[in-house]
Scaffold this active site. Structure first.
Site, PDB file in Angstrom:
ATOM      1  N   ASP A 144       0.860  -1.187   0.000  1.00  0.00           N
ATOM      2  CA  ASP A 144       0.000   0.000   0.000  1.00  0.00           C
ATOM      3  C   ASP A 144       0.893   1.232   0.000  1.00  0.00           C
ATOM      4  O   ASP A 144       2.126   1.118  -0.071  1.00  0.00           O
ATOM      5  CB  ASP A 144      -0.968  -0.023   1.203  1.00  0.00           C
ATOM      6  CG  ASP A 144      -2.301   0.642   0.854  1.00  0.00           C
ATOM      7  OD1 ASP A 144      -2.284   1.820   0.455  1.00  0.00           O
ATOM      8  OD2 ASP A 144      -3.344  -0.017   0.974  1.00  0.00           O
ATOM      9  N   HIS A 191      -2.904   3.125  -4.555  1.00  0.00           N
ATOM     10  CA  HIS A 191      -2.300   2.638  -3.302  1.00  0.00           C
ATOM     11  C   HIS A 191      -0.882   2.134  -3.564  1.00  0.00           C
ATOM     12  O   HIS A 191      -0.483   1.069  -3.095  1.00  0.00           O
ATOM     13  CB  HIS A 191      -3.161   1.531  -2.679  1.00  0.00           C
ATOM     14  CG  HIS A 191      -4.440   2.032  -2.058  1.00  0.00           C
ATOM     15  ND1 HIS A 191      -4.465   2.651  -0.834  1.00  0.00           N
ATOM     16  CD2 HIS A 191      -5.720   2.017  -2.489  1.00  0.00           C
ATOM     17  CE1 HIS A 191      -5.724   2.981  -0.539  1.00  0.00           C
ATOM     18  NE2 HIS A 191      -6.504   2.616  -1.533  1.00  0.00           N
ATOM     19  N   ASP A 221      -8.691  -0.733  -6.141  1.00  0.00           N
ATOM     20  CA  ASP A 221      -9.590   0.236  -5.496  1.00  0.00           C
ATOM     21  C   ASP A 221      -8.958   1.622  -5.425  1.00  0.00           C
ATOM     22  O   ASP A 221      -7.736   1.765  -5.524  1.00  0.00           O
ATOM     23  CB  ASP A 221      -9.918  -0.224  -4.060  1.00  0.00           C
ATOM     24  CG  ASP A 221      -8.677  -0.295  -3.192  1.00  0.00           C
ATOM     25  OD1 ASP A 221      -7.704  -0.933  -3.636  1.00  0.00           O
ATOM     26  OD2 ASP A 221      -8.653   0.310  -2.099  1.00  0.00           O
ATOM     27  N   GLU A 222      -9.809   2.592  -5.239  1.00  0.00           N
ATOM     28  CA  GLU A 222      -9.412   3.951  -4.878  1.00  0.00           C
ATOM     29  C   GLU A 222      -8.199   4.441  -5.678  1.00  0.00           C
ATOM     30  O   GLU A 222      -7.169   4.781  -5.118  1.00  0.00           O
ATOM     31  CB  GLU A 222      -9.107   4.019  -3.368  1.00  0.00           C
ATOM     32  CG  GLU A 222     -10.338   3.720  -2.526  1.00  0.00           C
ATOM     33  CD  GLU A 222     -10.070   3.759  -1.025  1.00  0.00           C
ATOM     34  OE1 GLU A 222     -10.993   4.093  -0.273  1.00  0.00           O
ATOM     35  OE2 GLU A 222      -8.937   3.449  -0.584  1.00  0.00           O
ATOM     36  N   TYR A 276     -16.690  -4.942   7.784  1.00  0.00           N
ATOM     37  CA  TYR A 276     -15.478  -4.167   8.073  1.00  0.00           C
ATOM     38  C   TYR A 276     -15.223  -4.178   9.574  1.00  0.00           C
ATOM     39  O   TYR A 276     -15.834  -3.427  10.335  1.00  0.00           O
ATOM     40  CB  TYR A 276     -15.596  -2.737   7.506  1.00  0.00           C
ATOM     41  CG  TYR A 276     -15.003  -2.672   6.126  1.00  0.00           C
ATOM     42  CD1 TYR A 276     -15.267  -3.690   5.211  1.00  0.00           C
ATOM     43  CD2 TYR A 276     -14.147  -1.654   5.736  1.00  0.00           C
ATOM     44  CE1 TYR A 276     -14.689  -3.677   3.944  1.00  0.00           C
ATOM     45  CE2 TYR A 276     -13.575  -1.629   4.472  1.00  0.00           C
ATOM     46  CZ  TYR A 276     -13.848  -2.649   3.584  1.00  0.00           C
ATOM     47  OH  TYR A 276     -13.279  -2.646   2.341  1.00  0.00           O
ATOM     48  N   TRP A 305      -8.536  -3.615   8.241  1.00  0.00           N
ATOM     49  CA  TRP A 305      -7.567  -2.594   7.795  1.00  0.00           C
ATOM     50  C   TRP A 305      -6.910  -2.024   9.035  1.00  0.00           C
ATOM     51  O   TRP A 305      -7.561  -1.860  10.083  1.00  0.00           O
ATOM     52  CB  TRP A 305      -8.286  -1.498   7.018  1.00  0.00           C
ATOM     53  CG  TRP A 305      -8.998  -2.035   5.822  1.00  0.00           C
ATOM     54  CD1 TRP A 305     -10.332  -2.284   5.710  1.00  0.00           C
ATOM     55  CD2 TRP A 305      -8.412  -2.431   4.579  1.00  0.00           C
ATOM     56  NE1 TRP A 305     -10.610  -2.807   4.471  1.00  0.00           N
ATOM     57  CE2 TRP A 305      -9.451  -2.899   3.756  1.00  0.00           C
ATOM     58  CE3 TRP A 305      -7.106  -2.425   4.083  1.00  0.00           C
ATOM     59  CZ2 TRP A 305      -9.228  -3.364   2.458  1.00  0.00           C
ATOM     60  CZ3 TRP A 305      -6.881  -2.880   2.799  1.00  0.00           C
ATOM     61  CH2 TRP A 305      -7.931  -3.350   1.995  1.00  0.00           C
TER      62      TRP A 305
HETATM   63  C1  TNX Z   1     -11.014   1.558   2.117  1.00  0.00           C
HETATM   64  S1  TNX Z   1     -11.554  -1.284   1.257  1.00  0.00           S
HETATM   65  C2  TNX Z   1      -9.913   0.935   1.570  1.00  0.00           C
HETATM   66  C3  TNX Z   1      -8.716   0.707   2.391  1.00  0.00           C
HETATM   67  C4  TNX Z   1      -8.855   1.348   3.740  1.00  0.00           C
HETATM   68  C5  TNX Z   1     -10.239   1.083   4.300  1.00  0.00           C
HETATM   69  C6  TNX Z   1     -10.448   1.578   5.687  1.00  0.00           C
HETATM   70  C7  TNX Z   1     -10.647  -0.807   0.186  1.00  0.00           C
HETATM   71  C8  TNX Z   1     -10.643  -1.666  -0.962  1.00  0.00           C
HETATM   72  N1  TNX Z   1      -9.938   0.317   0.345  1.00  0.00           N
HETATM   73  O1  TNX Z   1      -7.574   1.171   1.716  1.00  0.00           O
HETATM   74  O2  TNX Z   1      -7.867   0.819   4.566  1.00  0.00           O
HETATM   75  O3  TNX Z   1     -11.187   1.693   3.441  1.00  0.00           O
HETATM   76  O4  TNX Z   1     -11.654   1.124   6.243  1.00  0.00           O
END
Ligand code: TNX
Length: 537
Positions: free
Chosen positions: A201, A274, A336-337, A428, A478
């Protein structure tokens, strides 16, 4: 002798499993009938395995290993074709109602215990047997007197789902190898079969890659860590270097340790977002060319991988080493993200999009993931990624891990892809488990035990054909605000017990009241195992 003492204490210890109080097995078996009487272990009791039954030897050994610390004289383990009197017998399930790879038939009579199934099923039968014994047998050393007996039962058990997982984020906070072994042991007790390791990450790269040593020389260490939440946009930092990584030998050891407990490790290497720890190690992987540190604070990050062919090949080299280490079918590539800001602003990325004939940044992300999908498919593996991989079109072989609710899983299943439900709403476990002010600081959210338990991985209204695409469920831990294995256990348990049950037990048998009744006994086992679980209210 220990067994004489055990016999005399029988009447004193509150024996679980009278007809009125069915045994407190978690996850609840698919079918369980309690019969009169008990089987009492004595000095002549032996564990016997049919050497022709695959996995019987291992399951017998695993049971003996689990019970040994709490016994004065360990149970002997030997091979034998037939189930003799006063034995705990492991054999194949031929001729019995099919129990699949993971199911088992389990019978206790006053004369002994008989467990039948294939390798994983036999191992799960041993876990059920442990839970029929009193809680002190879970301790690492004999503590006082123990009633070494189990109720007579007839169990025919098999899991509802093939994927019963937990994610541990070892990137935000490194967790020592030994703590993961304990974690695996406790997962096995609950019949979980997937441990998803979030290995990379922004804040750390935790897997040794021989071809690119700087990934861990540089990427595994950050200078300091954000303390608490930012106040009015102001961050404070602890000034303490944090890091660590698993060598390839460490990972081989963990893979084998987990495999012996019928748990497959699912490695995750995050891309294209990430990615800052990797970019810190090799700045040519980034979009700006600027040097970056390993990130010291949390949240979605604009610094993402570029889309050069050299970056794709770099990541495929990384995956090649990952494939050598992790023999499981699924490889997680994150997805993700991934903010598209740098891709939009970078002239070079825009030029590359024109070269590739790709019209949107979402489609570019799909192209990126698609390259990994093709790479993994050619090598006989399957790609899994977070639900954002749906956004620019799903790669042909992809399985979706649905975290932003269940919608991603629904869309994937309706498109004929497989999905694992991992929703923030119920699964979660980094979120708060109560409103009590004394709860340790968490990233946010509110997912109490009852909320976890009520989750059904199959969305309402799904046809049987659609439901077959739901591989199962997974809890997420997480670790932005979880720095130690003890804190990890506090967040995981007892909520993971609910996850184990929703992933294993037939939906029509699940009821929160009954679960709570069993859980009140079960937490004593966790306590005896030294798990730092959150006490029940
Ligand atoms: C979202 S879940 C994220 C993580 C974070 C988490 C914290 C996901 C695929 N991405 O990078 O740690 O929320 O709850």
């Amino acid at each position: 002798m220990w067994f004489e003492m055990a016999l005399s204490m029988c009447v004193l210890a509150a024996a679980d499993g009278d007809a009125a109080t069915p045994p407190a097995v978690i996850p609840l078996p698919a079918r369980m009938e309690v019969k009169p009487g008990r089987f009492v272990f004595d000095g002549a009791t032996a564990i016997v395995f049919d050497a022709k039954a695959p996995g019987a030897d291992a399951a017998a050994g695993a049971l003996a290993d689990c019970l040994r610390p709490a016994m004065q004289a360990p149970l002997p383990v030997r091979a034998g074709d037939v189930r003799g009197a006063n034995t705990i017998f492991f054999g194949n399930g031929e001729g019995l109602e099919p129990a699949g790879e993971e199911g088992y038939h389990f019978t206790v009579t006053p004369d002994g215990v008989e467990i039948r199934g294939r390798a994983a099923g036999l191992f799960y039968g041993a876990q059920t047997l442990r839970q029929l014994l009193p809680s002190p047998v879970f301790a690492g050393a004999l503590r006082g007197d123990v009633d070494w007996s189990v109720p007579c039962v007839e169990i025919v058990d098999r899991p509802r789902f093939a994927w019963r997982g937990m994610l541990v984020d070892v990137a935000r906070h490194f967790m020592p190898k030994e703590s993961l072994k304990k974690y695996i042991d406790v997962m096995a007790l609950h019949k979980f079969n997937r441990l998803h390791l979030h290995l990379t990450d922004d804040q750390g790269w935790r897997i040794e890659i021989k071809k690119y040593p700087k990934l861990t020389e540089v990427g595994a260490w950050r200078d300091e860590t954000q303390v608490g939440k930012p106040k009015e946009g102001e961050y404070t930092f602890d000034g303490t270097r944090h890091g660590g990584f698993y060598t390839q030998d460490d990972l081989r050891e963990l893979v084998a340790y987990a495999a012996a407990r019928h748990i497959t490790l699912v490695p995750e290497v995050e891309m294209p977002g990430h990615a800052q720890a990797a970019i810190a190690a090799y700045p040519e992987l980034g979009c700006t060319g600027e040097p970056l540190p390993v990130r010291t604070f949390w949240g979605v990050n604009e610094n993402v991988f570029n889309v050069e062919e050299s970056t794709i090949l770099f990541l495929q080299d990384v995956l090649s080493e990952v494939l050598e280490l992790f023999p499981g079918e699924f490889i997680h590539v994150g997805g993700d993200e991934c903010p598209k800001k740098q891709w939009k602003e970078s002239p070079r990325v825009q030029e590359r999009m024109r070269e590739l004939g790709i019209e949107s940044e979402d489609a570019l992300q799909s192209w990126f993931i698609g390259r990994m999908d093709a790479f993994l498919t050619e090598r006989g593996r399957r790609l899994i990624g977070w639900d954002e991989i749906l956004e620019g079109g799903l790669a042909p072989g992809a399985t979706v891990m649905s975290w932003r609710g269940v919608e991603g899983g629904i869309a994937a299943a309706r498109a004929g892809h497989d999905a694992v439900m991992a929703s923030t709403t119920h699964l979660y476990l980094d979120y708060y488990q109560s409103k009590d002010e004394s709860e340790p600081l968490s990233i946010g959210g509110f997912v109490p035990l009852e909320r976890v338990y009520e989750f059904d991985p199959v969305p309402a209204g799904f046809s049987e054909a659609e439901a077959r695409h739901i591989l199962g469920a997974q809890a997420q831990l997480w670790t932005e605000y979880i720095k130690t294995p003890e804190h990890l256990e506090y967040m995981a348990y007892p909520r993971a017990c609910a996850v184990a049950e929703l992933a294993w037990t037939p939906q029509e048998l699940r009821a929160f009241d009954g679960f709570m009744r069993r859980l009140r006994t079960h937490v004593d086992r966790l306590g005896a195992l030294g798990v730092n679980y959150r006490p029940l209210d």
